[in-house]
Design an enzyme around this catalytic site. Structure first.
Site, mmCIF file in Angstrom:
data_model
loop_
_atom_site.group_PDB
_atom_site.id
_atom_site.type_symbol
_atom_site.label_atom_id
_atom_site.label_comp_id
_atom_site.label_asym_id
_atom_site.label_seq_id
_atom_site.Cartn_x
_atom_site.Cartn_y
_atom_site.Cartn_z
ATOM 1 N N GLY A 1 55.252 -18.446 23.564
ATOM 2 C CA GLY A 1 53.830 -18.740 23.374
ATOM 3 C C GLY A 1 53.519 -19.268 21.982
ATOM 4 C CG ASN A 2 54.777 -18.554 17.285
ATOM 5 O OD1 ASN A 2 53.735 -18.503 16.666
ATOM 6 N ND2 ASN A 2 55.915 -18.956 16.759
ATOM 7 C CE LYS B 1 60.220 -13.469 22.847
ATOM 8 N NZ LYS B 1 59.691 -14.237 23.968
ATOM 9 C CE LYS C 1 60.091 -18.604 26.783
ATOM 10 N NZ LYS C 1 60.026 -17.207 26.401
ATOM 11 C CE LYS D 1 53.627 -13.660 32.897
ATOM 12 N NZ LYS D 1 54.238 -13.168 31.678
#
Ligand code: ADP
Ligand code: MG
Length: 329
Positions: free
Chosen positions: A23-24, A289, A227, A143
């Site tokens: 997102g960043n 992640k 993702k 989510k």
């Protein structure tokens, strides 16, 4: 994740690095109005500039990106306009974010590459990802997505059967949607064609457009796939030499946010799993992640790096970020 679920790229191609943009990388968090187009374009332009440097260094990239805030905003528009124009399914919204983020990445990347004397096709592709219609996520949506709504009771907004309102604190609610496991990237042929033509593929945006098999047909599913999970499948498919997950912190930290905080440099899968089990990583952020990095290294034996977008060159060269490697045998 099972290797046989990943149809690997058959032909011999130059080894690629799969870069996963969070997102960043796509919108600056200092945008008080909630992701204006101008803020998103500005941030994507900055991101494309550093990626152009990496490509100019001689690396071949395949790009995947997230879409949480963007797809959440489209759902809010759906809700607000439902009495004026028909609401559209969530998988259409995911497809729209692949298009809008993809086109901005393409424009900015091509511009920055041209400034470095590099002409190469940059191709955003609409990518479907198959999930299981029986995935437990469809009966247990988790989510959170879209705006937090202030209200004593769950908002009186009609939801698809698989979505729900969940309390987001006192007198506030947020929509939760299914986030099923990705099983297979459907549109691998398109990705192969782009890579074989020497192009930069932007693929599986937002985790991919979720589809399920129904009566021998693939149909859209109302869900948003993680993702980072899809990034593992994409990286395995293109036989990436490295998976690079870029975000806004310098890597994976132990005792994050405390005085004892320490960023990990090179770490083995077993060490990282130990920290994961000890609950060291934020749920729904760094843990996703970390799990993706572990899965990729287990699946392929190649390294995965989690690092700061601002340091992408150093991250790719292994001089910054947290580099996850296979256990010594
Ligand atoms: P993105 O949106 O860029 O994909 P996320 O916001 O999902 O990234 O995850 C990155 C965030 O994870 C960091 O900004 C940090 O606040 C948080 N985080 C939680 N635990 C840790 C940890 N142990 N080490 C580093 N960052 C962590
Ligand atoms: Mg985020």
């Amino acid at each position: 994740m099972r290797l046989d679920l990943c149809r690997c790229l058959k032909t011999s191609i130059m080894s690629s690095i799969v870069v996963a943009l969070g997102g960043n990388a796509l919108a600056s968090s200092d945008d008080p109005s909630g992701y204006t187009a101008a803020h998103q374009i500005a941030q994507i332009t900055r991101t494309s500039e550093v990626l152009a440097d990496v490509i100019a260094d001689g690396h071949s990239l395949v790009i995947i990106h997230g879409n949480g805030p963007q797809v959440g905003n489209l759902l809010v528009k759906n809700d607000l306009a439902r009495d004026v124009v028909p609401a559209v399914p969530l998988y259409w919204c995911v497809a729209q974010t692949q298009a809008t983020i993809g086109i901005e990445l393409t424009s900015a990347l091509k511009r920055h590459l041209a400034a470095r004397g590099i002409t190469v096709p940059v191709v955003p592709t609409l990518t479907r990802v198959r999930v299981d219609a029986g995935d437990i996520a469809f009966s247990h949506p988790t989510k959170p997505i879209g705006l937090i709504i202030d209200s004593d009771n769950p908002p009186d907004i009609p939801l698809p059967a698989t979505h729900a309102w969940r309390s987001a604190g006192p007198a506030s609610w947020r929509r939760v949607v299914p986030s099923p496991q990705p099983l297979e990237i459907v549109d691998t042929d398109a990705i192969s064609m782009i890579i074989e033509a020497g192009g930069i593929a932007i693929a599986c945006g937002g985790g991919g457009i979720p589809v399920v098999m129904h009566d021998d047909k693939l149909i859209g599913a109302d869900a948003v796939i993680d993702k980072d999970k899809t990034a593992v499948m994409l990286a395995a498919f293109v036989r990436a030499s490295r998976l690079v997950i870029l975000t806004d912190v310098d890597g994976v930290a132990i005792d994050f946010g405390t005085e004892r905080q320490r960023f990990l440099g090179t770490v083995t899968v077993s060490e990282l799993e130990h920290y994961l089990k000890a609950g060291q990583f934020g749920s729904g952020s760094m843990d996703a992640k970390v799990c993706a990095a572990i899965d990729f290294v287990r699946l392929t034996g190649e390294p995965a790096t989690i690092g700061n977008l601002a340091d992408v060159r150093k991250v790719i060269e292994g001089h910054a970020g947290t580099c996850v490697v296979a256990d010594e045998t």
